[in-house]
Enzyme design. Structure first.
Site, mmCIF file in Angstrom:
data_model
loop_
_atom_site.group_PDB
_atom_site.id
_atom_site.type_symbol
_atom_site.label_atom_id
_atom_site.label_comp_id
_atom_site.label_asym_id
_atom_site.label_seq_id
_atom_site.Cartn_x
_atom_site.Cartn_y
_atom_site.Cartn_z
ATOM 1 N N GLU A 280 0.855 -1.209 0.044
ATOM 2 C CA GLU A 280 -0.161 -0.203 -0.213
ATOM 3 C C GLU A 280 0.848 1.147 0.046
ATOM 4 O O GLU A 280 0.549 2.208 -0.729
ATOM 5 C CB GLU A 280 -0.981 -0.007 1.133
ATOM 6 C CG GLU A 280 -2.146 0.807 1.218
ATOM 7 C CD GLU A 280 -3.156 0.470 2.064
ATOM 8 O OE1 GLU A 280 -3.934 -0.306 1.972
ATOM 9 O OE2 GLU A 280 -3.336 1.212 3.161
ATOM 10 N N GLU A 283 2.061 1.575 -3.442
ATOM 11 C CA GLU A 283 1.081 2.158 -4.316
ATOM 12 C C GLU A 283 0.799 3.723 -4.022
ATOM 13 O O GLU A 283 0.486 4.253 -5.074
ATOM 14 C CB GLU A 283 -0.329 1.231 -3.963
ATOM 15 C CG GLU A 283 -1.541 1.740 -4.782
ATOM 16 C CD GLU A 283 -2.792 0.996 -4.531
ATOM 17 O OE1 GLU A 283 -2.780 0.118 -3.527
ATOM 18 O OE2 GLU A 283 -3.822 1.410 -5.084
ATOM 19 N N CYS A 300 -8.345 -1.944 3.987
ATOM 20 C CA CYS A 300 -8.534 -3.133 4.959
ATOM 21 C C CYS A 300 -9.483 -3.463 5.540
ATOM 22 O O CYS A 300 -9.722 -4.520 5.983
ATOM 23 C CB CYS A 300 -7.417 -2.630 5.996
ATOM 24 S SG CYS A 300 -5.797 -2.017 5.484
ATOM 25 N N SER A 320 -7.475 1.747 -2.435
ATOM 26 C CA SER A 320 -6.203 0.929 -2.407
ATOM 27 C C SER A 320 -6.581 -0.289 -3.121
ATOM 28 O O SER A 320 -7.660 -0.905 -2.687
ATOM 29 C CB SER A 320 -5.508 1.209 -1.246
ATOM 30 O OG SER A 320 -4.475 -0.096 -1.636
ATOM 31 N N LYS A 359 -15.461 -9.605 7.867
ATOM 32 C CA LYS A 359 -14.400 -10.190 7.431
ATOM 33 C C LYS A 359 -15.124 -11.758 6.858
ATOM 34 O O LYS A 359 -14.454 -12.256 5.885
ATOM 35 C CB LYS A 359 -13.365 -10.662 8.456
ATOM 36 C CG LYS A 359 -12.519 -9.507 8.819
ATOM 37 C CD LYS A 359 -11.437 -8.973 7.768
ATOM 38 C CE LYS A 359 -10.802 -7.868 8.130
ATOM 39 N NZ LYS A 359 -9.771 -7.261 6.874
ATOM 40 N N GLU A 362 -16.117 -10.927 3.438
ATOM 41 C CA GLU A 362 -15.079 -10.807 2.692
ATOM 42 C C GLU A 362 -14.459 -11.947 2.180
ATOM 43 O O GLU A 362 -14.095 -12.079 0.857
ATOM 44 C CB GLU A 362 -13.993 -10.069 3.413
ATOM 45 C CG GLU A 362 -12.648 -9.439 2.691
ATOM 46 C CD GLU A 362 -11.685 -8.769 3.527
ATOM 47 O OE1 GLU A 362 -10.981 -7.911 3.091
ATOM 48 O OE2 GLU A 362 -11.436 -9.464 4.549
ATOM 49 N N GLU A 367 -13.135 -12.610 -5.716
ATOM 50 C CA GLU A 367 -11.892 -12.296 -6.377
ATOM 51 C C GLU A 367 -10.899 -12.286 -5.341
ATOM 52 O O GLU A 367 -9.609 -12.354 -5.803
ATOM 53 C CB GLU A 367 -12.390 -10.737 -6.839
ATOM 54 C CG GLU A 367 -12.528 -9.692 -5.479
ATOM 55 C CD GLU A 367 -14.181 -9.760 -5.210
ATOM 56 O OE1 GLU A 367 -14.555 -10.667 -5.653
ATOM 57 O OE2 GLU A 367 -14.470 -8.645 -4.609
ATOM 58 N N CYS A 504 -10.664 -1.517 14.454
ATOM 59 C CA CYS A 504 -10.937 -2.976 14.717
ATOM 60 C C CYS A 504 -10.885 -3.266 16.130
ATOM 61 O O CYS A 504 -11.706 -4.422 16.482
ATOM 62 C CB CYS A 504 -9.621 -3.891 14.089
ATOM 63 S SG CYS A 504 -9.270 -3.320 12.401
#
Lengths: 581, 159
Positions: A280, A283, A300, A320, A359, A362, A367, A504
């Site tokens: 990141e 990037e 994230c 990102s 999560k 996710e 993908e 988190c």
């Protein structure tokens, strides 16, 4: 603000004039019971549990919505009040699924606790009950309306704090239902799976979609090689499930417990966090130097990512392309680690322990896989892990410290602080600064991006080149920030957004704190302290100094942001509609 | 009555104009929802989303109001709306038996519409003609002093 003095149960209390009777009483260590009240989220006086007597007043009043006044005399403990509270509880129980022994919130249920306190030992009002609807279609959240007491704390959280509004109240009377519109499942709503509603629920009407049995099955399967990785926030939250004080750093005990549970390898999502910073950070530097889309926004948090895809799809190019830390770690475990150890990746089963319910969603995104193998096979929350540890007969609080396994288990302080709001930003700045300037950072602490203010801003001097950054936590704050960017009022180079308020450490998968305790402690602050303390004590505090990460690039990935890294560690996003037709 | 796409488009424009006029008054939600109900005969997800987005509130708020008040409908109503009064006077004069008969003949529950779109049954409160109890209306026509035996013949007129 002026102060006023009032008398509650014979005790003189001086409090700011804008306090409610409830707040004043709690200041004086008098506990007025509540169910629908949730500090900073909802005060509507609906449940009537907090009824008190104001001397000279006509009827009993709801303390959570009654302002204090000078000279007021309040009684909170009279026979009339105790009786009325007991009746309210009995009425609630008359329309409640009372299977407490099998309820996930048993022993951590505010209704159950109050029934015990008020000596509710009978069900005098049994009669017609609401229809039971259980929505289990979401990969993250289960809603069981047979346990719902219509307190609306979940709705206030979803609508006011998160500004999502996936759930509301519909119909009326005995048919009153809390849920999505048109009787839809949460999965067919704009729900981003953050799970903040679960933390708000006083009873067992909301809980995560459990994966405990899947994980046990994998652990007992001799053909599977089961690898576990706990997220940064897990080490400072799991202790609470075993009676340790809030914010206790239990990293060593956590590693020991995971080994004892029988995982073949105990790796660390903090390793994945360091890896995320490498990609990141790179990037960001590339976007800045090549005229890429700015501000770049972190990716994230899967709750935030789905929120962006649903509510702000115009910002998808700003996200990102980096996978989140546990997905990166999963991808590396099933490629680099598998190759090194000579294990068939198809046999590897990766379990992520997350402070997060999103999560779970996710991990099921198509993908986020390589060669048909999902990067992560199962996600369990901190609460689920605690239950597994208990049922495995492991006495967590007394465990000796252990460590994570080699190859994907090392982490720096930068990876650790990912769990607090501002942590990803700070971790990224530590690496980006040194990469851009070629100089060593004099002070790795970026205090301006720490703390629990809803939106934080900072100007960072990269040796002459100044960049502005912002941090938002909770999708409500994210919305405010993005609106300001859209209106052109704010310009940033880099933004960190976390879906949950506090980041988190107070994610939807963390231990549930009783609403009464929230009056006195702030889990966002206490748990984050644990992470910053762990960061402070780490010998290395910058992701690019992680030796195992260096070895991963040298021996396998090649260049940071190179072809192989892109294939394994980056992803893409899709625009979504709030309600599918 | 199912609306054609063209009708829906025209009515949506009307609703948008109404919203623009009323969105800044105090308590705009109810009048806007009432207008939408009048225009479309029901509140679809599209309509509710339009109202919610225009007022900057979640659809769940609109849906909550739509399901709280009996005056709002979530589904298109049939060509003929059969309203059986179950207010106090009608109820003591046998409204339940009348309603049961309507339900039996049409094969749908109150609040539902027949598959062919011909009939909707709704329960209603006092219509203000208790002297005629028990009462039902079909569209604008009032039928009073009913017995279950009357129902078949009355409904046949609308088949």
């Amino acid at each position: 603000m002026n102060n006023v003095t009032l008398t509650i149960d014979g005790i003189q209390v001086t409090v700011p004039a804008d306090y409610t009777i409830l707040e004043a009483a709690r200041e004086a260590n008098i506990n007025i019971p509540t169910l629908c009240y949730l500090k900073d989220v909802q005060q509507i006086g609906a449940c009537r549990m907090c009824l008190v007597e104001v001397v000279g007043g006509r009827a009993l009043q709801a303390a959570c919505v009654s302002p204090v006044s000078e000279g007021m005399v309040v009684k909170t403990n009279t026979e009339k009040i105790r009786k009325s509270r007991k009746t309210i509880l009995e009425l609630l129980l008359s329309n409640h699924n009372r299977e407490c022994t099998s309820c996930v919130r048993s022993a951590n249920c505010e209704l159950q606790a109050l029934c015990r306190e008020y000596g509710v030992d009978d069900y005098p009002y049994d009669g017609e009950m609401s229809e039971t609807t259980i929505d289990e279609m979401s990969p993250s959240i289960v809603r069981d309306n047979s346990k719902c007491i219509s307190c609306r704390r979940c709705i206030a959280t979803c609508t006011k704090i998160q500004k999502i509004g996936a759930i509301g109240v519909s119909k009326r009377g005995i048919n009153t239902t809390v849920g999505s519109i048109f009787g839809r499942s949460l999965v067919d709503s704009p729900c981003v799976n953050c799970g903040q509603c679960i933390l708000a629920c006083p009873v067992g009407a909301l809980h995560e979609k459990e994966s405990i049995s899947d994980v046990w099955a994998a652990l007992h399967d001799p053909d599977k090689y089961v690898v576990v990785q706990p997220a940064p926030a897990v080490r400072v939250t799991i202790g609470e499930e075993f009676g340790l004080p809030m914010g206790t750093v239990a990293t060593g005990k956590l590693a020991t417990a995971l080994h004892r549970m029988g995982f073949d390898k105990v790796f660390d999502t903090d390793f994945g966090a360091d890896l995320t910073i490498m990609e990141e950070g790179n990037e960001l530097i590339e976007r800045i130097s090549n005229g890429g889309t700015l501000p770049m926004i972190t990716s994230c948090s899967p709750g935030w990512v789905k929120y962006c895809e649903t509510f702000y799809p115009e910002f998808i190019p700003n996200l990102s392309s980096c996978k989140s830390p546990h997905e990166m770690a999963g991808a590396v475990i099933k490629s680099y680690f598998a190759e090194k150890e000579g294990i068939d990746p198809a046999k590897i089963y990766v379990v992520s322990v997350m402070p997060c319910t999103a999560k779970k969603f996710e991990a099921k995104r198509e993908e986020l896989s390589n060669g048909g193998l999902a990067d992560v096979d199962a996600v369990i929350t901190v609460r689920e892990l605690a239950r597994m540890i208990k049922s495995a007969g492991i006495d967590f609080a007394r465990l000796p410290d252990g460590d994570f396994d080699k190859l994907c288990g090392e982490s720096t302080g930068a990876g650790v602080i990912f769990g607090a709001t501002g942590g990803v930003m700070e971790a990224a700045l530590r690496t980006v600064y040194e990469k851009v300037t070629g100089k060593e950072l004099a002070d790795v602490n970026f205090h301006e991006v720490r703390g629990i203010e809803g939106i934080k801003e900072a100007e960072i001097d990269l040796d002459g080149k100044k960049i502005t950054v912002a941090v938002a936590h909770g999708t409500g704050n994210a919305s405010e920030l993005l609106e300001a960017v859209k209106r052109g009022e704010k310009e940033y180079t880099f933004i960190e957004i976390m879906g949950c308020p506090g980041g988190c450490v107070t994610g939807g998968g963390t231990p549930i704190v009783c609403s009464k305790d929230l009056q006195y402690v702030n889990p966002k602050v206490e748990r984050a302290k644990g992470l910053y303390a762990e960061d402070e004590g780490k010998p290395k505090r910058k992701s690019h100094e992680n030796e195992e990460i260096k070895a991963l690039y040298d021996n396998y990935l090649g260049e940071v942001g190179g072809h192989k890294a892109h294939e394994l560690l980056h992803t893409h996003y899709v625009a979504r509609v709030k309600y599918t037709r | 009555m199912a609306l054609t796409p063209k009708e829906i488009e025209a009515k949506t424009e009307q609703l948008k104009a109404f919203i623009a006029e009323h969105k800044d008054v105090d308590g705009p939600l109810m009048p806007i929802m009432q207008e939408a109900q009048n225009l479309f005969g029901y509140l679809s997800l599209d309509t509710q989303e339009l109202i919610a987005d225009s007022l900057g509130i979640p659809v769940t708020d609109v849906y909550g109001v739509a399901t709280f008040y009996a005056q709002f409908s979530l589904k298109p109503k049939g060509d003929n709306v059969v309203s059986v009064c179950t207010g106090t006077a009608c109820y003591v004069k046998g409204a339940q038996a009348v309603l049961d008969k309507v339900v039996e003949i049409l094969g749908i529950a109150p609040g539902e519409t027949t598959d062919d779109g011909k009939f909707t049954i709704q329960e209603t409160r006092c219509l203000g003609c208790c002297g005629l109890a028990p009462v039902m209306t079909i569209n604008e026509t009032v039928y009073g002093r009913l017995t279950p035996a009357d129902i078949k013949g009355i409904l046949e007129k609308y088949q």
